[in-house]
Design an enzyme around this catalytic site. Sequence first.
Site, PDB file in Angstrom:
ATOM      1  N   LYS A  11       0.855  -1.203   0.000  1.00 30.78           N
ATOM      2  CA  LYS A  11       0.000   0.000   0.000  1.00 30.78           C
ATOM      3  C   LYS A  11       0.890   1.254   0.000  1.00 30.78           C
ATOM      4  CE  LYS A  11      -3.552  -2.822   2.076  1.00 30.78           C
ATOM      5  NZ  LYS A  11      -4.728  -2.948   2.928  1.00 30.78           N
ATOM      6  N   GLU A 160     -10.986 -10.590  -1.065  1.00 29.32           N
ATOM      7  CA  GLU A 160     -10.650  -9.823   0.131  1.00 29.32           C
ATOM      8  C   GLU A 160     -11.923  -9.250   0.735  1.00 29.32           C
ATOM      9  OE1 GLU A 160      -6.300  -8.392   0.091  1.00 29.32           O
ATOM     10  OE2 GLU A 160      -7.474  -6.893  -0.949  1.00 29.32           O
ATOM     11  N   GLY A 166      -7.256  -5.039   7.326  1.00 25.84           N
ATOM     12  CA  GLY A 166      -6.684  -4.109   8.300  1.00 25.84           C
ATOM     13  C   GLY A 166      -7.407  -4.103   9.638  1.00 25.84           C
TER      14      GLY A 166
END
Length: 236
Positions: A11, A160, A166
């Site tokens: 990221k 995902e 996260g």
Amino acid sequence: MRKKIVVANWKMNKTVHEAVSFANEINKYQDFRCDVALCAPFVALSELRNVLDKRFHVGAQNIYFEEAGAYTGEISATMIKKFCRFVIVGHSERRQIFKEDDQVVNKKAKIALKHGITPIVCIGETLQERESGKTSEVVQRQILESLKDIDVTQIIMAYEPVWAIGTGRNATPEQAEEIHALIRRLIGSEKTRILYGGSVKPENAKGLMQQKNIDGALVGGASLDVKSFIGICQNA
Ligand code: 13P
């Protein structure tokens, strides 16, 4: 038999210097049985490809779907293909923050394929969609539209679930396998690798990747630390 692949998605993290240090560390490891790829920020791609051992792949996290032209700030497939074997398209952060829809994802996957870069096409439902029983419907729509006119044997898929990204709350191996099996049925390909992403860590990697239709992992947070990333690769 589909070979497992573990993909780091850094990221918006790591300077070029930090990317190079990571590469120097992972280069020391010989014993992975899986494929390994590092999807780095654009500015690090060139240097990373120079430093990283050729056993490992480099990937980008995004591209634009036009060949070239007046698209300020965008990066084309031509610009990255010298360094990249893979590119992530349709990540939920691009869909949510940058408002990319399935049509945009479809065009990005196509331009990548045209230039010989394998797209890693991401799909997955939000928490709200899961809780209202819409997971299969959402996954089906994302597949139908983002893979329109695409040869699925030439891509990698990534499931995902947005609620697992996260958050530290991964899908259980059973929850993930249920959707992976659905994806496999929908795409109708035994050859295509389907990765799971969302809070993958060394501790949960093995259980996830032992599932029949889970062919690897797309790793965010735990890919930033070389030791934890290696731990995941060793469990693949
Ligand atoms: P985390 O591993 O940090 O949950 O992120 C997953 C992800 O978005 C990988 O693309």
